[in-house]
Design a protein around this motif. Structure first.
Motif, PDB file in Angstrom:
ATOM      1  N   LEU A  29      -0.704  35.784  20.338  1.00 35.90           N
ATOM      2  CA  LEU A  29      -1.626  35.144  19.406  1.00 35.90           C
ATOM      3  C   LEU A  29      -0.909  34.734  18.125  1.00 35.90           C
ATOM      4  O   LEU A  29      -1.143  33.634  17.598  1.00 35.90           O
ATOM      5  CB  LEU A  29      -2.799  36.081  19.092  1.00 35.90           C
ATOM      6  N   LEU A  30      -0.024  35.575  17.643  1.00 37.54           N
ATOM      7  CA  LEU A  30       0.745  35.259  16.445  1.00 37.54           C
ATOM      8  C   LEU A  30       1.626  34.033  16.678  1.00 37.54           C
ATOM      9  O   LEU A  30       1.634  33.102  15.859  1.00 37.54           O
ATOM     10  CB  LEU A  30       1.608  36.449  16.028  1.00 37.54           C
ATOM     11  N   TRP A  31       2.360  34.005  17.798  1.00 36.44           N
ATOM     12  CA  TRP A  31       3.237  32.867  18.080  1.00 36.44           C
ATOM     13  C   TRP A  31       2.430  31.583  18.334  1.00 36.44           C
ATOM     14  O   TRP A  31       2.835  30.495  17.941  1.00 36.44           O
ATOM     15  CB  TRP A  31       4.162  33.154  19.256  1.00 36.44           C
ATOM     16  N   PHE A  32       1.279  31.736  18.987  1.00 37.96           N
ATOM     17  CA  PHE A  32       0.426  30.576  19.189  1.00 37.96           C
ATOM     18  C   PHE A  32      -0.058  30.035  17.850  1.00 37.96           C
ATOM     19  O   PHE A  32      -0.063  28.818  17.617  1.00 37.96           O
ATOM     20  CB  PHE A  32      -0.777  30.936  20.076  1.00 37.96           C
ATOM     21  N   SER A  33      -0.466  30.913  16.961  1.00 38.03           N
ATOM     22  CA  SER A  33      -0.947  30.492  15.637  1.00 38.03           C
ATOM     23  C   SER A  33       0.153  29.811  14.838  1.00 38.03           C
ATOM     24  O   SER A  33      -0.081  28.782  14.192  1.00 38.03           O
ATOM     25  CB  SER A  33      -1.471  31.695  14.856  1.00 38.03           C
ATOM     26  N   MET A  57       1.154  43.198  22.875  1.00 39.12           N
ATOM     27  CA  MET A  57       1.598  42.018  23.599  1.00 39.12           C
ATOM     28  C   MET A  57       0.664  40.835  23.316  1.00 39.12           C
ATOM     29  O   MET A  57       1.123  39.733  23.091  1.00 39.12           O
ATOM     30  CB  MET A  57       1.614  42.346  25.093  1.00 39.12           C
ATOM     31  N   LEU A  58      -0.632  41.104  23.369  1.00 35.62           N
ATOM     32  CA  LEU A  58      -1.604  40.049  23.118  1.00 35.62           C
ATOM     33  C   LEU A  58      -1.528  39.568  21.659  1.00 35.62           C
ATOM     34  O   LEU A  58      -1.627  38.376  21.385  1.00 35.62           O
ATOM     35  CB  LEU A  58      -3.013  40.541  23.443  1.00 35.62           C
ATOM     36  N   ARG A  59      -1.309  40.509  20.754  1.00 33.95           N
ATOM     37  CA  ARG A  59      -1.207  40.138  19.342  1.00 33.95           C
ATOM     38  C   ARG A  59       0.034  39.279  19.087  1.00 33.95           C
ATOM     39  O   ARG A  59      -0.002  38.344  18.294  1.00 33.95           O
ATOM     40  CB  ARG A  59      -1.140  41.399  18.471  1.00 33.95           C
ATOM     41  N   THR A  60       1.117  39.593  19.761  1.00 31.84           N
ATOM     42  CA  THR A  60       2.350  38.813  19.598  1.00 31.84           C
ATOM     43  C   THR A  60       2.141  37.385  20.093  1.00 31.84           C
ATOM     44  O   THR A  60       2.561  36.424  19.438  1.00 31.84           O
ATOM     45  CB  THR A  60       3.505  39.472  20.380  1.00 31.84           C
TER      46      THR A  60
END
Length: 68
Positions: free
Chosen positions: A6-10, A1-4
């Protein structure tokens, strides 16, 4: 969830930065061409004035003073 997240934020940050840099680059490019065109117009006008001055026959200032 956190990686997703972070990915969308990036991805969002990258797209936003690309859009801002595109608009800044475009604005700088337009300003550069406007300045270049303005300087060319002014130098052309200056060249015309110099050519007009060169075409006027030179009058001797001493002969003008002796007439007075």
């Amino acid at each position: 969830m956190l990686r997703t997240r972070l990915l969308w934020f990036s991805i969002g940050f990258t797209v936003s930065a690309a859009a801002v840099s595109h608009f800044v680059w475009k604005d700088l490019w337009v300003d550069r061409h406007a300045l270049s065109a303005d300087m060319k117009q002014k130098f052309d006008a200056l060249e015309t004035r110099v050519l007009n001055l060169e075409s006027v026959p030179h009058q001797n200032s001493i002969s003008d003073q002796s007439v007075l």
